[in-house]
Design an enzyme around this catalytic site. Structure first.
Site, PDB file in Angstrom:
ATOM      1  N   GLY A  53      22.311  -9.489  -5.509  1.00  0.00           N
ATOM      2  CA  GLY A  53      21.803 -10.072  -4.270  1.00  0.00           C
ATOM      3  C   GLY A  53      20.559 -10.880  -4.566  1.00  0.00           C
ATOM      4  N   GLY A  54      19.757 -11.083  -3.525  1.00  0.00           N
ATOM      5  CA  GLY A  54      18.520 -11.856  -3.681  1.00  0.00           C
ATOM      6  C   GLY A  54      17.585 -11.233  -4.698  1.00  0.00           C
ATOM      7  N   GLY A 106      16.314 -42.308 -28.866  1.00  0.00           N
ATOM      8  CA  GLY A 106      15.454 -41.665 -27.871  1.00  0.00           C
ATOM      9  C   GLY A 106      15.073 -40.261 -28.292  1.00  0.00           C
ATOM     10  N   ALA A 107      15.968 -39.612 -29.025  1.00  0.00           N
ATOM     11  CA  ALA A 107      15.694 -38.243 -29.442  1.00  0.00           C
ATOM     12  C   ALA A 107      14.496 -38.198 -30.401  1.00  0.00           C
ATOM     13  CB  ALA A 107      16.920 -37.626 -30.095  1.00  0.00           C
TER      14      ALA A 107
HETATM   15  C1  HXC Z   1      20.318   2.561  -0.412  1.00  0.00           C
HETATM   16  C2  HXC Z   1      21.633   2.878  -2.243  1.00  0.00           C
HETATM   17  C3  HXC Z   1      21.752   1.486  -2.413  1.00  0.00           C
HETATM   18  C4  HXC Z   1      21.091   0.646  -1.490  1.00  0.00           C
HETATM   19  C5  HXC Z   1      22.863   2.448  -3.964  1.00  0.00           C
HETATM   20  N1  HXC Z   1      22.343   3.431  -3.219  1.00  0.00           N
HETATM   21  N2  HXC Z   1      22.531   1.250  -3.483  1.00  0.00           N
HETATM   22  N3  HXC Z   1      20.912   3.399  -1.247  1.00  0.00           N
HETATM   23  N4  HXC Z   1      20.374   1.218  -0.517  1.00  0.00           N
HETATM   24  N5  HXC Z   1      21.146  -0.671  -1.623  1.00  0.00           N
HETATM   25  C6  HXC Z   1      22.468   4.851  -3.451  1.00  0.00           C
HETATM   26  C7  HXC Z   1      23.848   5.359  -3.175  1.00  0.00           C
HETATM   27  O1  HXC Z   1      23.990   5.700  -1.819  1.00  0.00           O
HETATM   28  C8  HXC Z   1      23.909   6.609  -4.064  1.00  0.00           C
HETATM   29  O2  HXC Z   1      23.209   7.629  -3.417  1.00  0.00           O
HETATM   30  C9  HXC Z   1      23.072   6.203  -5.255  1.00  0.00           C
HETATM   31  O3  HXC Z   1      22.256   5.102  -4.815  1.00  0.00           O
HETATM   32  C10 HXC Z   1      23.893   5.734  -6.424  1.00  0.00           C
HETATM   33  O4  HXC Z   1      24.834   4.801  -5.956  1.00  0.00           O
HETATM   34  P1  HXC Z   1      26.347   4.829  -6.397  1.00  0.00           P
HETATM   35  O5  HXC Z   1      27.048   3.882  -5.554  1.00  0.00           O
HETATM   36  O6  HXC Z   1      26.814   6.246  -6.408  1.00  0.00           O
HETATM   37  O7  HXC Z   1      26.238   4.335  -7.893  1.00  0.00           O
HETATM   38  P2  HXC Z   1      27.214   3.421  -8.708  1.00  0.00           P
HETATM   39  O8  HXC Z   1      28.603   3.897  -8.505  1.00  0.00           O
HETATM   40  O9  HXC Z   1      26.680   3.371 -10.082  1.00  0.00           O
HETATM   41  O10 HXC Z   1      27.108   1.985  -8.032  1.00  0.00           O
HETATM   42  C11 HXC Z   1      25.923   1.240  -8.099  1.00  0.00           C
HETATM   43  C12 HXC Z   1      25.972   0.005  -7.160  1.00  0.00           C
HETATM   44  C13 HXC Z   1      26.388   0.469  -5.737  1.00  0.00           C
HETATM   45  C14 HXC Z   1      27.012  -0.964  -7.694  1.00  0.00           C
HETATM   46  C15 HXC Z   1      24.634  -0.623  -7.196  1.00  0.00           C
HETATM   47  O11 HXC Z   1      25.575   1.567  -5.373  1.00  0.00           O
HETATM   48  C16 HXC Z   1      26.216  -0.608  -4.722  1.00  0.00           C
HETATM   49  O12 HXC Z   1      27.075  -1.477  -4.620  1.00  0.00           O
HETATM   50  N6  HXC Z   1      25.169  -0.514  -3.914  1.00  0.00           N
HETATM   51  C17 HXC Z   1      24.963  -1.422  -2.841  1.00  0.00           C
HETATM   52  C18 HXC Z   1      24.515  -2.728  -3.362  1.00  0.00           C
HETATM   53  C19 HXC Z   1      24.144  -3.680  -2.267  1.00  0.00           C
HETATM   54  O13 HXC Z   1      25.037  -4.203  -1.586  1.00  0.00           O
HETATM   55  N7  HXC Z   1      22.841  -3.835  -2.032  1.00  0.00           N
HETATM   56  C20 HXC Z   1      22.346  -4.710  -1.078  1.00  0.00           C
HETATM   57  C21 HXC Z   1      22.436  -6.063  -1.722  1.00  0.00           C
HETATM   58  S1  HXC Z   1      21.684  -7.276  -0.760  1.00  0.00           S
HETATM   59  P3  HXC Z   1      23.490   9.158  -3.727  1.00  0.00           P
HETATM   60  O14 HXC Z   1      22.655   9.886  -2.724  1.00  0.00           O
HETATM   61  O15 HXC Z   1      24.947   9.354  -3.564  1.00  0.00           O
HETATM   62  O16 HXC Z   1      23.034   9.405  -5.121  1.00  0.00           O
HETATM   63  C22 HXC Z   1      20.201  -7.354  -1.413  1.00  0.00           C
HETATM   64  C23 HXC Z   1      19.403  -8.389  -0.756  1.00  0.00           C
HETATM   65  C24 HXC Z   1      18.125  -8.572  -1.452  1.00  0.00           C
HETATM   66  O17 HXC Z   1      19.821  -6.712  -2.277  1.00  0.00           O
HETATM   67  C25 HXC Z   1      17.540  -9.745  -0.800  1.00  0.00           C
HETATM   68  C26 HXC Z   1      16.278 -10.158  -1.404  1.00  0.00           C
HETATM   69  C27 HXC Z   1      15.886 -11.451  -0.809  1.00  0.00           C
END
Ligand code: HXC
Length: 509
Positions: A168-169, A403-404
């Site tokens: 993501g961001g 040029g290089a």
């Molecule tokens: C809260 C989160 C989280 C999140 C993971 N967890 N991502 N909690 N916010 N963004 C938690 C899970 O609930 C889980 O909790 C633990 O972290 C581990 O996650 P798993 O999914 O079990 O791990 P894994 O299978 O290794 O997968 C990792 C992952 C997946 C691929 C990162 O967790 C995932 O897709 N997360 C969401 C990613 C996402 O969409 N984020 C937002 C992106 S947008 P428990 O309690 O079970 O241990 C963004 C915008 C930023 O980031 C903008 C900036 C400008």
């Protein structure tokens, strides 16, 4: 005594992060924990932690009952070989290392201190991105970090170690730092993941292909180095750190050296093959010039027609930019120009002198290059060299065409020492190309053309025409290159040069 006990209990709870089960899962993926990484990155016992007890303030989705100390990121400062550095290390075992408002505040706090106190920041990224439960508060937190990345740029070195997901961001914070390293197979970076890509464009791609270490070091050039595992990366991050100054007001550290600056390398006298179209490995020259042959390469796997990285001469850091005749004959192209321009600008921002080794037959011709904007991208490198005020020493080993020739830290771009080997050929273009243009009407007559080529080579395929004009300061023996270059940089230690006042330049981005 009770308070002491409470302190210890609280500390212990914070150290446990998300608990043993999640720590085991982290280890099961071949990843170290946030704290283990900090311990390995820093000198033993040097880590001083900040904000160990900070907890999030979210009350949605039942979060008020789950407030782990530290909130998913370990922050603080310590030393690497005795030199100060600020560090943050995201803890994937706590809410997947996701970034909340308070998590962001912890990162911002150490970044503010780094800028104020003049020490680099190393960020260890291992995070599921924005803390989903916090919504916009998390996005705000990211933007606060981004703003500090921008303010710190050119003030203190910033290094990003990607040691897990970064999506993501969130990728834009590392993207604005000076160097990004990734661990093979356990880290990835993308703006939108494979599922979103599939939905929007119907492309099916794995996370590894879309944003793994190999993709970013070989294809996209987002990352500067890929390493086998956490241990190797942390050791290499320490190695890179040792080349860099703490901030833009200090010089890079001077390390003890045990290599004679006047060391003669007779083998260099035969480095250039007799046949001008035969390649040779420019890295051999870099290793033979460097103190103890030590070279830290940046972006080794991308645009290998140009080489960038750090060496030391008489213990002092020097940035090296070198054409590599082994790849695309050392031509400059879009990728090489972008790669080298960014490197030159890093060196200039942090007062690291630049050594340029030239063997370049020109810019790579082609429709793809022109349509891809080689004019603008090539101009990046030209611009970067021209604006750089650090000491610049250039050695032309063989070809410097067209040029290089101008671009590669020529005299005309304020090169301080412009050396050439006797094998140098400095001309508008190679003899064959030149003759085909100048003597088009004689093209049917092979003998005549061969004679013309010979004539052109005798006249221009040497360093002396340029030396007669003072564009080359001295024609040097290849074997004495280390000595000559080391002496040149030594003489430039007091160099002072500044550009006219401006708010900032407008480099062709
Ligand atoms: C809260 C989160 C989280 C999140 C993971 N967890 N991502 N909690 N916010 N963004 C938690 C899970 O609930 C889980 O909790 C633990 O972290 C581990 O996650 P798993 O999914 O079990 O791990 P894994 O299978 O290794 O997968 C990792 C992952 C997946 C691929 C990162 O967790 C995932 O897709 N997360 C969401 C990613 C996402 O969409 N984020 C937002 C992106 S947008 P428990 O309690 O079970 O241990 C963004 C915008 C930023 O980031 C903008 C900036 C400008």
């Amino acid at each position: 005594m009770d308070v002491m006990l409470e302190l210890e209990t609280r500390r212990q709870a914070a150290r446990e992060g998300g608990g043993q089960r999640r720590v085991d899962a982290q280890h099961g993926k071949g990843k170290l924990t946030a704290r283990e990484r900090v311990e390995l990155l820093l000198d033993e016992g040097s880590f001083e932690e900040f904000d160990m007890f900070v907890a999030h303030r979210c009350t949605d989705f039942g979060m008020e009952t789950d407030r782990p100390a530290g909130d998913g990121v370990v922050t603080g400062w310590g030393t690497i070989n005795g030199r100060m550095v600020y560090v943050f290390s995201q803890d994937f075992t706590v809410f997947g290392g996701s970034l909340s408002e308070t998590h962001a505040k912890k990162i911002c706090k150490i970044m503010d201190m780094a800028i104020q106190n003049g020490a680099p920041v190393i960020g260890i990224n291992d995070s599921g991105g924005a803390r989903i439960q916090e919504g916009v508060a998390s996005l705000a937190g990211y933007a606060e970090v981004f703003q500090r990345n921008i303010m710190a740029s050119g003030v203190v070195p910033q290094i990003s170690l990607i040691m897990g997901p970064c999506a993501g961001g969130a990728v834009y914070s590392p993207a604005m730092t000076d160097f990004i390293f990734m661990v093979k197979d356990s880290s990835y970076m993308f703006v939108t993941g494979p599922d979103v890509v599939k939905t929007v464009t119907n492309e099916v791609v794995s996370a590894e292909e879309l944003g793994g270490a190999s993709t970013h070091t070989k294809k996209s050039s987002v990352a500067d180095g890929a390493y086998e595992n956490d241990l190797e990366m942390l050791a290499e991050a320490r190695r890179l750190f040792d080349f860099l100054p703490l901030n833009n007001r200090q010089k890079a550290p001077v390390r003890p050296f045990f290599d004679d600056p006047a060391r003669i390398e007779s083998s260099l006298d035969t480095l250039i093959p007799d046949n001008p179209n035969q390649p040779y490995d420019m890295k051999e020259l870099i290793h033979k010039i460097a103190d103890e042959g030590d070279f830290f390469e940046i972006q080794r796997d991308y645009a290998a027609n140009i080489i960038t990285g750090f060496v030391r001469l008489e213990g002092q850091t020097v940035g090296v930019v070198a054409n590599q005749p082994m790849v695309l004959a050392g031509c400059l192209d879009i990728d090489a120009s972008r790669k080298a321009a960014r490197f030159v600008r890093f060196c200039d921002a942090f007062e690291i002198p630049i050594l340029t080794l030239v063997d370049v037959p020109g810019f790579l011709p082609g429709v793809a290059q022109e349509l891809g904007g080689v004019i603008k991208h090539g101009a990046k490198l030209l611009f970067a060299y021209g604006e750089a005020t650090v000491p610049k020493v250039t050695v032309i080993t063989r070809k410097a065409y067209g040029g290089a020739y101008d671009v590669m830290a020529s005299k005309h771009l304020r090169g301080d020492f412009n050396y050439a080997w006797p094998t140098a050929e400095i001309a508008v273009m190679g003899a064959k190309g030149a003759v085909e243009i100048l003597y088009r009407s004689e093209l049917g007559d092979k003998d005549k053309i061969a004679a013309r080529v010979k004539e052109y080579e005798t006249r221009f395929a040497n360093p002396f025409v340029a030396a007669e004009k003072g564009f080359i300061d001295e024609v040097i023996h290849p074997q004495s290159t280390r000595k000559r270059v080391a002496r040149a940089f030594a003489s430039l230690r007091g160099k002072k040069l500044s550009n006219p006042w401006k708010k900032h330049d407008n480099i062709p981005l």
